[in-house]
Design a protein around this motif. Structure first.
Motif, PDB file in Angstrom:
ATOM      1  N   PHE A 110     -16.564   0.071   2.871  1.00  0.00           N
ATOM      2  CA  PHE A 110     -15.676  -0.836   2.134  1.00  0.00           C
ATOM      3  C   PHE A 110     -15.365  -0.244   0.757  1.00  0.00           C
ATOM      4  CE2 PHE A 110     -15.056  -4.543  -0.704  1.00  0.00           C
ATOM      5  CZ  PHE A 110     -13.923  -5.078  -0.094  1.00  0.00           C
ATOM      6  N   ALA A 111     -16.398   0.313   0.119  1.00  0.00           N
ATOM      7  CA  ALA A 111     -16.188   0.912  -1.206  1.00  0.00           C
ATOM      8  C   ALA A 111     -15.202   2.075  -1.111  1.00  0.00           C
ATOM      9  CB  ALA A 111     -17.522   1.394  -1.777  1.00  0.00           C
ATOM     10  N   VAL A 112     -15.332   2.894  -0.056  1.00  0.00           N
ATOM     11  CA  VAL A 112     -14.420   4.029   0.114  1.00  0.00           C
ATOM     12  C   VAL A 112     -12.979   3.531   0.246  1.00  0.00           C
ATOM     13  CG1 VAL A 112     -13.743   5.876   1.710  1.00  0.00           C
ATOM     14  CG2 VAL A 112     -16.142   5.583   1.109  1.00  0.00           C
ATOM     15  N   ILE A 113     -12.776   2.497   1.075  1.00  0.00           N
ATOM     16  CA  ILE A 113     -11.421   1.964   1.272  1.00  0.00           C
ATOM     17  C   ILE A 113     -10.889   1.348  -0.017  1.00  0.00           C
ATOM     18  CG2 ILE A 113     -10.112   0.147   2.445  1.00  0.00           C
ATOM     19  CD1 ILE A 113     -11.689   0.698   4.932  1.00  0.00           C
ATOM     20  N   LEU A 114     -11.756   0.599  -0.697  1.00  0.00           N
ATOM     21  CA  LEU A 114     -11.334  -0.074  -1.931  1.00  0.00           C
ATOM     22  C   LEU A 114     -10.923   0.953  -2.992  1.00  0.00           C
ATOM     23  CD1 LEU A 114     -11.045  -2.893  -3.204  1.00  0.00           C
ATOM     24  CD2 LEU A 114     -13.335  -2.603  -4.148  1.00  0.00           C
ATOM     25  N   ILE A 115     -11.719   2.007  -3.132  1.00  0.00           N
ATOM     26  CA  ILE A 115     -11.388   3.040  -4.135  1.00  0.00           C
ATOM     27  C   ILE A 115     -10.060   3.704  -3.776  1.00  0.00           C
ATOM     28  CG2 ILE A 115     -12.118   5.251  -5.132  1.00  0.00           C
ATOM     29  CD1 ILE A 115     -15.038   4.300  -4.647  1.00  0.00           C
ATOM     30  N   ALA A 116      -9.877   4.017  -2.467  1.00  0.00           N
ATOM     31  CA  ALA A 116      -8.630   4.656  -2.043  1.00  0.00           C
ATOM     32  C   ALA A 116      -7.438   3.745  -2.324  1.00  0.00           C
ATOM     33  CB  ALA A 116      -8.703   5.015  -0.564  1.00  0.00           C
ATOM     34  N   LEU A 117      -7.602   2.435  -2.070  1.00  0.00           N
ATOM     35  CA  LEU A 117      -6.507   1.484  -2.312  1.00  0.00           C
ATOM     36  C   LEU A 117      -6.211   1.382  -3.810  1.00  0.00           C
ATOM     37  CD1 LEU A 117      -7.443  -1.409   0.138  1.00  0.00           C
ATOM     38  CD2 LEU A 117      -5.295  -0.133   0.168  1.00  0.00           C
ATOM     39  N   LEU A 118      -7.275   1.265  -4.619  1.00  0.00           N
ATOM     40  CA  LEU A 118      -7.090   1.140  -6.069  1.00  0.00           C
ATOM     41  C   LEU A 118      -6.365   2.362  -6.626  1.00  0.00           C
ATOM     42  CD1 LEU A 118     -10.499  -0.386  -7.240  1.00  0.00           C
ATOM     43  CD2 LEU A 118      -8.231  -1.417  -7.481  1.00  0.00           C
ATOM     44  N   LEU A 119      -6.792   3.543  -6.189  1.00  0.00           N
ATOM     45  CA  LEU A 119      -6.177   4.767  -6.711  1.00  0.00           C
ATOM     46  C   LEU A 119      -4.768   4.950  -6.157  1.00  0.00           C
ATOM     47  CD1 LEU A 119      -9.184   7.282  -6.604  1.00  0.00           C
ATOM     48  CD2 LEU A 119      -8.261   6.063  -8.566  1.00  0.00           C
ATOM     49  N   GLY A 120      -4.636   4.783  -4.824  1.00  0.00           N
ATOM     50  CA  GLY A 120      -3.356   5.042  -4.170  1.00  0.00           C
ATOM     51  C   GLY A 120      -2.277   4.067  -4.608  1.00  0.00           C
ATOM     52  N   TYR A 121      -2.534   2.770  -4.438  1.00  0.00           N
ATOM     53  CA  TYR A 121      -1.544   1.758  -4.826  1.00  0.00           C
ATOM     54  C   TYR A 121      -1.469   1.641  -6.347  1.00  0.00           C
ATOM     55  CZ  TYR A 121      -1.054   0.106   0.001  1.00  0.00           C
ATOM     56  OH  TYR A 121      -0.783   0.002   1.339  1.00  0.00           O
ATOM     57  N   GLY A 122      -2.611   1.867  -7.016  1.00  0.00           N
ATOM     58  CA  GLY A 122      -2.641   1.815  -8.479  1.00  0.00           C
ATOM     59  C   GLY A 122      -1.695   2.836  -9.087  1.00  0.00           C
ATOM     60  N   LEU A 123      -1.671   4.023  -8.466  1.00  0.00           N
ATOM     61  CA  LEU A 123      -0.775   5.079  -8.947  1.00  0.00           C
ATOM     62  C   LEU A 123       0.677   4.617  -8.872  1.00  0.00           C
ATOM     63  CD1 LEU A 123      -0.601   8.156  -9.786  1.00  0.00           C
ATOM     64  CD2 LEU A 123      -0.105   8.592  -7.379  1.00  0.00           C
ATOM     65  N   THR A 124       1.033   3.999  -7.729  1.00  0.00           N
ATOM     66  CA  THR A 124       2.405   3.521  -7.556  1.00  0.00           C
ATOM     67  C   THR A 124       2.742   2.446  -8.596  1.00  0.00           C
ATOM     68  OG1 THR A 124       2.235   3.967  -5.208  1.00  0.00           O
ATOM     69  CG2 THR A 124       4.008   2.517  -5.890  1.00  0.00           C
ATOM     70  N   ALA A 125       1.813   1.512  -8.805  1.00  0.00           N
ATOM     71  CA  ALA A 125       2.043   0.474  -9.809  1.00  0.00           C
ATOM     72  C   ALA A 125       2.224   1.109 -11.178  1.00  0.00           C
ATOM     73  CB  ALA A 125       0.856  -0.502  -9.836  1.00  0.00           C
ATOM     74  N   GLY A 126       1.397   2.111 -11.477  1.00  0.00           N
ATOM     75  CA  GLY A 126       1.484   2.801 -12.759  1.00  0.00           C
ATOM     76  C   GLY A 126       2.838   3.471 -12.944  1.00  0.00           C
ATOM     77  N   VAL A 127       3.300   4.125 -11.867  1.00  0.00           N
ATOM     78  CA  VAL A 127       4.602   4.807 -11.941  1.00  0.00           C
ATOM     79  C   VAL A 127       5.711   3.796 -12.202  1.00  0.00           C
ATOM     80  CG1 VAL A 127       6.325   6.015 -10.542  1.00  0.00           C
ATOM     81  CG2 VAL A 127       3.964   6.809 -10.562  1.00  0.00           C
ATOM     82  N   LEU A 128       5.648   2.634 -11.514  1.00  0.00           N
ATOM     83  CA  LEU A 128       6.693   1.612 -11.699  1.00  0.00           C
ATOM     84  C   LEU A 128       6.698   1.083 -13.137  1.00  0.00           C
ATOM     85  CD1 LEU A 128       6.575  -0.428  -8.384  1.00  0.00           C
ATOM     86  CD2 LEU A 128       8.347   1.134  -9.160  1.00  0.00           C
ATOM     87  N   VAL A 129       5.474   0.837 -13.674  1.00  0.00           N
ATOM     88  CA  VAL A 129       5.369   0.338 -15.055  1.00  0.00           C
ATOM     89  C   VAL A 129       5.924   1.390 -16.020  1.00  0.00           C
ATOM     90  CG1 VAL A 129       3.740  -0.269 -16.897  1.00  0.00           C
ATOM     91  CG2 VAL A 129       3.459  -1.233 -14.601  1.00  0.00           C
ATOM     92  N   ALA A 130       5.554   2.657 -15.766  1.00  0.00           N
ATOM     93  CA  ALA A 130       5.980   3.736 -16.664  1.00  0.00           C
ATOM     94  C   ALA A 130       7.498   3.884 -16.686  1.00  0.00           C
ATOM     95  CB  ALA A 130       5.330   5.048 -16.224  1.00  0.00           C
ATOM     96  N   PHE A 131       8.129   3.617 -15.549  1.00  0.00           N
ATOM     97  CA  PHE A 131       9.594   3.743 -15.497  1.00  0.00           C
ATOM     98  C   PHE A 131      10.297   2.430 -15.817  1.00  0.00           C
ATOM     99  CE2 PHE A 131       8.338   7.576 -13.367  1.00  0.00           C
ATOM    100  CZ  PHE A 131       9.268   8.509 -13.801  1.00  0.00           C
ATOM    101  N   GLY A 132       9.542   1.501 -16.379  1.00  0.00           N
ATOM    102  CA  GLY A 132      10.151   0.273 -16.869  1.00  0.00           C
ATOM    103  C   GLY A 132      10.461  -0.749 -15.800  1.00  0.00           C
ATOM    104  N   GLY A 133       9.829  -0.626 -14.638  1.00  0.00           N
ATOM    105  CA  GLY A 133      10.135  -1.584 -13.577  1.00  0.00           C
ATOM    106  C   GLY A 133       9.047  -2.629 -13.424  1.00  0.00           C
ATOM    107  N   GLY A 134       8.096  -2.718 -14.360  1.00  0.00           N
ATOM    108  CA  GLY A 134       6.945  -3.581 -14.169  1.00  0.00           C
ATOM    109  C   GLY A 134       7.053  -4.898 -14.916  1.00  0.00           C
ATOM    110  N   SER A 135       6.264  -5.867 -14.478  1.00  0.00           N
ATOM    111  CA  SER A 135       6.165  -7.154 -15.172  1.00  0.00           C
ATOM    112  C   SER A 135       4.786  -7.714 -14.866  1.00  0.00           C
ATOM    113  CB  SER A 135       7.233  -8.124 -14.658  1.00  0.00           C
ATOM    114  OG  SER A 135       6.945  -8.468 -13.324  1.00  0.00           O
TER     115      SER A 135
END
Lengths: 276, 302
Positions: A110-135
């Motif tokens: 579970f920890a392995v999956i959770l870390i992969a999700l946090l990093l993988g989806y987190g990166l996408t969220a970060g990219v969206l925020v960085a390009f001004g698409g976040g709220s």
């Protein structure tokens, strides 16, 4: 008991790091989610909906395919692999109970999956925020997606442990895991759809279909996420269904938890009978 | 009897119609090194798995320090090395021993000492995938030594090891036994354990056919000693006539005798004086002793 469970769990995380499993899972999740976020963002402007929210709607569909696959691929080796290597004899001759062992494996995976999700989806969220698409609303959608994806992963881990302990051989367990994925993620929906069309609004559509959606964690996950996003107007299809169901979307979460617990109990029962 | 580390009474285990272990009884005391010898399929592994509590016997009882096999108390005092164990290749020796220390509730701080004991201090930080067979076996033994167990079960621990590694292995076993632990190790050949054990248990077709020291088993088997007398010249006929042996070639004579007749025969040979150039005494080999207890007995039964 706690140190023993933790010993199994931390070893699984270590193995996940060492054989680059975690890295691979993170890369796959990041690549697919980034592609969906960047390519799928074109219509967002015209619809006037938060760009992050519509990305999360697409990612929910991605999770339905990827997360069960990742979970099953992690789980199939959990018991069958230990039996195959002969280490099951060592582990079960030491003072750890079978349930503690299974619990440790589950926490580690579970920890392995959770870390992969946090990093993988987190990166996408970060990219969206960085390009001004976040709220802020978009970020909570992301957090909900990651949390429910992890729950989905846990349910398929438990189902994978059944396959692993029932077959006792890694090759057979792997084949069974892929079969389970194909049925749960692809064929199950096709069968439901076919039945709905044939039934044409009869008893099946009204009483069996809503329960059938809850019985499969993949469907329950999709149902909950799309309902929570209020996305029926965004993506249509399955999301529109949730309005017509006889239970609130939160029942879907309870259903995932129920299936998870039942699958764990079944896997533990089979594991207890195994003579390593 | 109650202080036996391991006590087995009339144990019978069947798989379907096949009886794998048939009415086996024995005790092992603290500090004793016992060898369980039998060919493949004689029931050794079944017996060991029963002691560990993995198998439930149909009849008889097992007690490990007075506890049920497989109970928590029994598991805490038993260490086990299976016949074929392949640790995760991606992990290092230190990681594997740390993991098993934590499973057994022991302090992982003892791990470097254990690795040193089995001669793996250098390799401890390397992945198990890079280990040789002997090193993997020593890592397995180190695992079995975690936390000073009272009973150490080793299933064919020396099969596939070279003679030097095997000697090192038995030196460790001796150390463990000297500390007061009982050691039960299985092997398919009597010659592999030689003088390295205090007691030999021989199994054949699920039955315990011998249980004694090696010297007593040799005596009990009453296998003949072979004397080969080499004459100084072409004198085989004369030597054979005077000693009553069998002529092998024109110079050598072979004769067989029991252990208690050996000295009188040697005296007779030396009485021949210059006629004899050399004498070769061959004791029955361990394989002969093993065959006596398993093969011959089995034929008598059938």
């Amino acid at each position: 008991m706690f140190t023993r469970v933790l010993a199994v769990a931390s070893l699984e995380i270590r193995i996940g790091l060492r054989n680059r499993w975690l890295l691979l899972a993170t890369l796959i999740l990041a690549a697919f989610s980034l592609a969906l976020a960047l390519l799928g963002s074109a219509p967002a402007g015209t619809l006037g909906v938060d760009r992050m929210t519509i990305t999360v709607a697409s990612l929910a569909s991605l999770s339905v395919y990827l997360v069960p696959l990742l979970a099953l691929l992690l789980a199939f080796d959990a018991i069958s692999g230990e039996i195959d290597r002969g280490t099951a004899l060592l582990i079960f001759s030491s003072p750890i109970s079978r349930v503690e062992f299974l619990l440790g494996k589950a926490i580690g995976h579970f920890a392995v999956i959770l870390i992969a999700l946090l990093l993988g989806y987190g990166l996408t969220a970060g990219v969206l925020v960085a390009f001004g698409g976040g709220s802020l609303a978009g970020l909570t959608d992301f957090a909900r997606l990651i949390a429910t994806s992890a729950m989905l992963g846990l349910s398929f881990l438990a189902i994978g442990y059944i396959a692993s302990s029932a077959t006792r051989a890694p090759g057979t367990a792997a084949a069974l895991a892929i079969g389970i994925w194909l049925v749960a993620v692809v064929l199950y929906d096709l069968a439901l759809l076919g039945a709905l069309v044939a039934d044409n609004g009869g008893t099946f559509s009204r009483s069996v279909f809503p329960l059938a959606l809850l019985a499969n964690p993949a469907d329950a996950f999709r149902l909950f996420n799309l309902a929570a996003l209020g996305a029926s107007d965004l993506v249509g299809g399955m999301a529109g269904v949730s309005d017509a169901l006889p239970y609130p979307p939160s029942a879907a979460l309870a259903a995932i938890a129920g299936v998870t617990l039942a699958a764990f109990a079944a896997a533990a029962a089979i594991l207890k009978r195994i003579e390593p | 009897m109650t202080d036996s580390v391991l006590s087995i009474k009339n144990l019978t285990k069947r798989f379907g119609r096949q009886t794998a272990v048939d009415g086996v009884s024995f005790h092992i005391e603290p500090g004793e090194r016992a060898a369980l010898i039998g060919h493949n399929g004689a029931g050794k592994t079944t017996l060991i798995k029963s002691i560990l509590g993995f198998l439930t016997p149909e009849e008889g009882s097992i007690s490990v320090l007075g506890n049920e096999p497989g109970s928590n108390a029994a598991r805490r005092s038993v260490a086990y090395l299976p016949e074929a164990v392949a640790f995760q290749k991606a992990l290092t020796g230190v990681e594997i021993l740390t993991f098993f220390s934590r499973l057994k509730g022991e302090d992982p701080k003892a791990v470097p000492g254990l690795l040193e004991k089995v001669g793996l201090s250098e390799a401890g930080r390397r992945r198990v995938g890079t280990y040789s067979k002997g090193m993997r076996q020593r890592l397995g033994l180190a695992q079995a030594l975690i936390g000073e167990p009272s009973l150490v079960l080793l299933d064919e621990p020396t099969s596939g090891l070279d003679p030097v590694s095997r000697q090192d292995f038995y030196a460790l076993v001796e150390e463990v036994a000297a500390r007061g632990a009982a050691v039960l190790l299985s092997s398919h050949a009597l010659s592999e354990v030689e003088a390295k054990t205090d007691r030999v248990l021989i199994m054949a077709h699920g039955k315990l056919v011998a249980d004694d020291t090696l010297a007593s088993l040799r005596r009990a088997a009453r296998l003949p000693i072979r004397l080969r007398v080499q004459g100084a010249e072409v004198a085989a006929d004369e030597i054979a006539q005077r000693l009553g042996g069998r002529r092998v070639n024109c110079r050598s004579v072979e004769l067989f005798c029991d252990a208690d007749e050996k000295l009188s025969h040697l005296a007779a040979i030396s009485a021949l004086g210059s006629l004899v150039e050399d004498v070769e005494v061959t004791l029955p080999s361990l394989d002969d002793v093993y065959r006596h207890f398993t093969g011959v007995d089995a034929k008598k039964e059938s």
